[in-house]
Each structure stands twice: as C-alpha cells, then as structure tokens.
Design a protein around this motif. Structure first.
Motif, mmCIF file in Angstrom:
data_model
loop_
_atom_site.group_PDB
_atom_site.id
_atom_site.type_symbol
_atom_site.label_atom_id
_atom_site.label_comp_id
_atom_site.label_asym_id
_atom_site.label_seq_id
_atom_site.Cartn_x
_atom_site.Cartn_y
_atom_site.Cartn_z
ATOM 1 N N GLN A 17 11.873 10.089 5.227
ATOM 2 C CA GLN A 17 12.568 10.054 3.737
ATOM 3 C C GLN A 17 13.879 9.484 3.982
ATOM 4 O O GLN A 17 14.032 8.530 2.953
ATOM 5 C CB GLN A 17 12.771 11.505 3.192
ATOM 6 C CG GLN A 17 13.234 11.570 2.145
ATOM 7 C CD GLN A 17 13.710 13.009 1.545
ATOM 8 O OE1 GLN A 17 13.301 14.083 2.259
ATOM 9 N NE2 GLN A 17 13.753 13.232 0.253
ATOM 10 N N PHE A 20 13.285 5.746 3.956
ATOM 11 C CA PHE A 20 12.373 5.328 2.719
ATOM 12 C C PHE A 20 13.199 5.396 1.609
ATOM 13 O O PHE A 20 13.468 4.259 0.829
ATOM 14 C CB PHE A 20 11.166 6.591 2.390
ATOM 15 C CG PHE A 20 10.094 5.752 1.492
ATOM 16 C CD1 PHE A 20 8.855 5.587 1.707
ATOM 17 C CD2 PHE A 20 10.457 5.654 0.014
ATOM 18 C CE1 PHE A 20 7.946 5.198 0.937
ATOM 19 C CE2 PHE A 20 9.423 5.332 -0.687
ATOM 20 C CZ PHE A 20 8.130 5.197 -0.212
ATOM 21 N N THR A 21 14.194 6.117 1.364
ATOM 22 C CA THR A 21 15.458 6.319 0.521
ATOM 23 C C THR A 21 16.088 5.180 0.542
ATOM 24 O O THR A 21 16.677 4.387 -0.301
ATOM 25 C CB THR A 21 16.101 7.520 0.567
ATOM 26 O OG1 THR A 21 15.128 8.593 0.277
ATOM 27 C CG2 THR A 21 16.920 7.845 -0.771
ATOM 28 N N TRP A 87 8.897 10.013 -3.535
ATOM 29 C CA TRP A 87 9.376 8.927 -2.854
ATOM 30 C C TRP A 87 8.865 7.735 -3.607
ATOM 31 O O TRP A 87 9.710 6.696 -3.832
ATOM 32 C CB TRP A 87 9.479 8.710 -1.499
ATOM 33 C CG TRP A 87 9.750 10.185 -0.989
ATOM 34 C CD1 TRP A 87 10.178 11.330 -1.184
ATOM 35 C CD2 TRP A 87 9.460 10.488 0.558
ATOM 36 N NE1 TRP A 87 10.521 12.183 -0.236
ATOM 37 C CE2 TRP A 87 9.777 11.569 0.782
ATOM 38 C CE3 TRP A 87 8.747 9.715 1.495
ATOM 39 C CZ2 TRP A 87 9.864 12.242 1.868
ATOM 40 C CZ3 TRP A 87 8.692 10.243 2.820
ATOM 41 C CH2 TRP A 87 9.142 11.535 3.052
ATOM 42 N N GLU A 90 9.896 6.691 -6.856
ATOM 43 C CA GLU A 90 11.146 6.056 -6.915
ATOM 44 C C GLU A 90 11.128 4.700 -6.616
ATOM 45 O O GLU A 90 11.835 3.743 -6.969
ATOM 46 C CB GLU A 90 12.216 6.929 -6.176
ATOM 47 C CG GLU A 90 12.796 8.305 -6.956
ATOM 48 C CD GLU A 90 12.963 7.928 -8.451
ATOM 49 O OE1 GLU A 90 13.834 7.148 -8.545
ATOM 50 O OE2 GLU A 90 12.593 8.791 -9.139
ATOM 51 N N TYR A 91 10.219 4.303 -5.480
ATOM 52 C CA TYR A 91 10.163 3.004 -5.161
ATOM 53 C C TYR A 91 9.619 2.073 -6.336
ATOM 54 O O TYR A 91 9.929 0.848 -6.439
ATOM 55 C CB TYR A 91 9.232 3.057 -3.850
ATOM 56 C CG TYR A 91 8.367 1.815 -3.527
ATOM 57 C CD1 TYR A 91 9.096 0.710 -3.259
ATOM 58 C CD2 TYR A 91 6.950 1.724 -3.273
ATOM 59 C CE1 TYR A 91 8.343 -0.702 -3.025
ATOM 60 C CE2 TYR A 91 6.465 0.588 -2.910
ATOM 61 C CZ TYR A 91 6.947 -0.693 -2.901
ATOM 62 O OH TYR A 91 6.418 -1.564 -2.226
#
Length: 567
Positions: A17, A20-21, A87, A90-91
């Motif tokens: 995470q 990824f963030t 996630w 958001e991507y």
C-alpha cells in the motif's frame, strides 16, 4: 518451473500500500510524461504481484476446498480485495485527472481509460464493508456446493461427477440421479435462499450507496459493458425469443421423436440419442494427448501454447472429493501462465470444457505482450467469443476423440448450443427482475424464475419434480450467485461463435483462422463491438442479425439422417 512449484507468498499489504500510494502521488505530481509513465509502470508491477498471489490462492482453494491454509488465504483476499479496489480507484483518478493525460493516452490502450472511468462509477470507500460482505457470501456459496456428497450405487459423488449419470441411456438411472441432485438442493433450500437473499440486499445497498437507481446499472458497469446498454440487450432478447426459441422447440420435438417418449421429462433433456450420448474414447490422459496432437496440427501458435500448458502442469482436469465444481480458466501474471480447471466426468463435456477453456487460455497466452493488466483480457462477453469459437474451430479433429460417434457429437454440440441460448438469456432476464425488485421474497424469486422459464424454455416438464416446478432450478447456476449479470455474455459470444462455425465448416473461408488469431492477440485493447468488427462478424445487437447463421445451422442439422442418430 511447473505450477506445483509456483511459490505463494502473502504480500506485505502495508508495504504494498505504501509503495502503491507513493506511485499514485508521483502520477499526480508528475511534471513530464516520462515521470508519469515510470510511476504507472511501477503500479502495473504491483498489480501483477497482487493478482499473482490472489490467483494462486483462488486456484489452490478451488482444487481442494478442504485445505485449511488456502481457505484462510481466501478469507484474507475476500477482505483485502475491496481495500485494494480503493487504491486502484485512486490510481485511476490520478491518471484520468492528470494534466499529462493526452500524452499518457499515447502509451496505454484506449480501453484502459474506458475501464478506469467505468470503475470510478462503481466504487467508493464507503462501500468497502459491503463489498467484503458480498465476497464472504460468494465464498460461502462455493463452499456449500463443494460440500455435496451424494451416495449412489455404493459410491460417493460430488455435484460434477454425479452429473454424468444424468446423461445415461438408462432412463431409470437418469431419473434416480436427477432426483438425488434435486434432493440435495432441496435439503439445502434454506441455506441457498439465505445466501442469495443476503447477496441481493447487499448488492442493492451497494447500488443505493453509489447513487444508482438499482443494482442492474451497477451490474452492467461491473461487467464493463463499454459500448452497449439495456436497450441493446432488449433488442437481442427479442431476437432470441423470435428466432432461437422456435428453432430450439423444433430440436426438442425431434429429440422426443428420436427417443420415442410420449412425454419428455426434465431428466430426459440431457439425453439426445436412444443408445446414449457420445463419449470421448480413452482416459483423461489420453484425451490430453489427443488435444496436444490436435493443437499441433491446428497451427504453430496453438502447438506452442499446448506444450507450454502441459509441460508446466497448468491443467487440473480430474473431478475429486473437495474440489470445487465447474470449470474455468484464469491467468497468473508473474509466470505468464494461463491455468485451466475442470471436472472431467466421462461425458462429451470433457472435450467441450477442455477446448472451451483452452480458447480462453490461448487468447491470454497470445495477449501476454500487453503490459497494461486491465487490457490483457478483454471484457467477458468478448472472452467467450474466443472460448466458444475454439470449440468449433477444433471440429476437424473431433473424430480423434469420438471415433465412430463423430456425427452424433457434432449434432449434439450444435443442437445443445442452440438450446443453450434461450437459457442463457433467461438467466439474464431473471436477474433483471430480481435486482429491479430487491424486495421480493425467496419464494417470489422462484416463482419469477418459473414464469420466465416458461417463456424461454417452454419445453421443460417438471410434472414429477415439485422443487423445479416451483422454480428451484436456478440454484444450480453459479453465476447468479457469484457474478451477477455474467451470463448473457455466453449467448452473445455463442452467436458470434456460430459465425466462426459457418465460416470454417460451411463457407471454408480461408481468413477464418487469421481473424480468430487477430482477436486473440488484441486481448482487451478493444471493446466488444470493436472485437466483433475486427473478426469480421455481425453484431448480435442488430435486428435480424441472427437469421442467416441460424438458417445454416438448421440446414446442417436437418441434413443429418435421423437413422444415423438412432443407432
């Protein structure tokens, strides 16, 4: 490295995470195209890592649902998947809103942007608990079906293996085993009703939380129907009622006369021929060896593909205790490996499921070049074109599986494909009714099924079976529980596959294989209607589009001598 050697390791989700963030933040803050694409590439690597781990769990759990380790891992992924969706959303938002979007669009398939926009419509962090609940219920349904142990003639069978008896030439055996299957579903009526009732209410709540009128709209979006809608499906539904149901009724009447029964009962429908349905010759191993020979002769591409599958142990075909029912193909990204799962039971379905799932596997094997995970597979109705067409493109080799019964197999395969279409549309129509009226009771849902069944399958006679007469048949249909609205896709693909059948078997079109290979290589870089166009096929959404192919099928089946089918 074979499948059994593929190592499963649960990812450190906190670490994943964080990475990824950080990459999403890089996309948002990127000052140039190179920086944005670098971050996107890193996200794609993480997506493949996550999908590899979750897919290995899914496969190994379905191969043995009694395995405690993978049952716990399945529970883990049921909880994690909705969180990961957040996630990914958001991507998608970062890419879609990027000032560099025009430059980014030059490097990603256009379908990525359509899918991303679609996904943002159906996800919100507020619905994560509901998505987790939905996942738990779906897993509960799968485990319930996998728990079936049915005693017959001194042996124990699961739902897949006992189904072989429902095609027996012995009418008493067909009836007995069909009733045993019914008894098992009847005994678990309350569990199926509870699971589905909770699924409907959970999905309806998801739709309302997202601001949709009903779950039908969410279901369409989840299925990524990027270039057609309810009105297109309605046109197609009417075409099926007008053109396919009457042809199916003719085939049922022909079957009734061939079997010489006064009344064709529900447990007779799976038997096409008085002396029994065609069965493949040889063991499972021999079927696979024949498939290897077939695919080497079909094309260089399929020869390479089948060697990869067999050499790497990527087929699990035998039915066994604790194994989940059904058949599927999936893909393990970090190993570039398709995987085929089936439950052989000694019927013609063994060859059909192998060629069907091999169609999926061959497509994804051909589209491994696509770096964008969202576009390796096309949307699901397109996926089924590859699988169902492969069933027909392999017809010239079917004698190697069925020997002297080859004509019976071809008749059965084509006739059953016709009979399937109204059923597939029924499954879809039923779900429209259910999700448009989520307040229905379980009993009202069963009544709705039976009402629609009489429209699409008017030949079904349940005089001796109150459970089915009261609308219980659909408990068998996995997709209704696990993948809402994923079923009409099979029928849309089937009418496309019929066109490949006509081109290869009737017209002997030299471009048939080229066009099929082209859509396999395209993967998910094109939408459904774009794939149909690329393959040189007619769209099933155009009024009258089914008639020409149906006429060819009817003529082919009519030309097969009934005396040949009776022997």
């Amino acid at each position: 490295m074979t499948f059994n050697e593929y190592e499963y390791q649960r990812p450190d989700m906190q670490e994943v995470q964080a990475t990824f963030t950080a990459q999403v933040k890089r996309i948002r803050e990127a000052n140039d195209n190179e920086e944005a694409l670098s971050a996107i590439k890193k996200v794609q690597e993480l997506q493949r890592e996550i999908e590899t781990a979750s897919t290995l769990t899914s496969i190994r759990h379905s191969v043995d649902t009694r395995d405690d380790f993978y049952e716990k891992e399945t529970d883990f992924w049921d909880e994690q998947t909705p969180i990961i969706e957040e996630w990914v959303s958001e991507y998608y938002r970062a890419v879609l809103e990027s000032p560099l979007r025009e430059q980014i669009e030059q490097h990603l398939p256009h379908t990525f942007f359509l899918l991303a926009e679609n996904q943002l419509k159906i996800f919100s962090s507020e619905i994560i608990p509901l998505l987790q609940q939905e996942n738990r219920l779906v897993s509960e349904y799968g485990k319930l079906k996998a728990s079936a142990e049915i005693e017959y003639q001194g042996k124990t069978y699961n739902l897949s293996s006992i189904a072989a008896f429902t095609q027996s030439a012995d009418r008493k055996e067909r009836q007995e085993t069909s009733e045993l299957i019914t008894d098992w579903y009847q005994a678990h009526l309350e569990e199926f009703d509870r699971i589905y009732d909770q699924l409907v209410k959970t999905r309806d709540q998801i739709a309302k939380e997202l601001g949709f009128k009903d779950f039908v709209e969410v279901g369409y979006a989840r299925m990524a129907r990027l270039d057609y809608d309810r009105s297109d499906v309605e046109v197609y539904r009417q075409e099926v009622q007008k053109n396919v149901v009457p042809l199916a009724q003719q085939l049922i009447q022909r079957q009734k006369e061939r079997l010489a029964y006064k009344d064709l009962q529900y447990f007779d429908l799976a038997l096409q021929f008085p002396n029994g349905n065609p069965k493949p010759e040889g063991s499972s191993e021999e079927i696979v060896r024949q498939a290897v020979k077939m695919y080497h002769e079909l094309s260089p591409e399929t020869g390479e593909f089948i060697d990869f599958m067999v050499d790497n142990g990527l087929l699990d075909l035998e039915s066994k205790a604790g194994k989940n029912s059904g058949g599927y193909c999936t893909y393990i990204p970090n190993f570039d490996a398709p995987f085929i799962f089936a439950n052989f039971n000694g019927t013609a379905g063994d060859v059909e499921v192998l060629t069907h799932e091999a169609g999926h596997a061959f497509q994804v094997y051909q589209s491994r070049w696509i770096e964008t995970p969202e576009a390796v597979w096309p949307t699901l109705e397109s996926c089924e074109i590859h699988s169902m067409s492969m069933e027909f493109l392999t017809w010239p080799w079917m004698k190697g599986f069925f020997g002297a019964e080859i004509e019976k197999f071809k008749y059965q395969h084509l006739a059953n494909a016709i009979l399937f279409i109204p059923y597939g549309v029924l499954v879809d129509h039923f779900q429209h009714e259910v999700y448009e009226h989520p307040e229905m009771t379980p009993q009202e849902r069963r009544q709705t099924w039976r009402r629609l069944e009489k429209v699409y399958n008017p030949w079904k006679n349940y005089d001796t079976n109150p459970f089915y007469e009261e609308g219980g048949w659909w408990f068998k249909q996995l997709h209704i529980f696990t993948s809402p609205f994923y079923y009409i896709d099979y029928t849309l693909a089937q009418v496309c596959a019929f066109q490949f059948w006509k081109r290869s078997q009737i017209d002997h079109d030299p471009n048939t294989w080229h066009d099929y290979l082209s859509i396999c290589k395209a993967g998910g870089t094109k939408t459904f209607t774009e794939i149909v166009e690329l393959a040189g096929l007619n769209s099933p959404f155009k009024e009258g589009s089914l008639q020409g192919t149906l006429d060819s099928i009817n003529q082919y089946l009519t030309n097969i001598d009934e005396e040949q089918l009776k022997n």
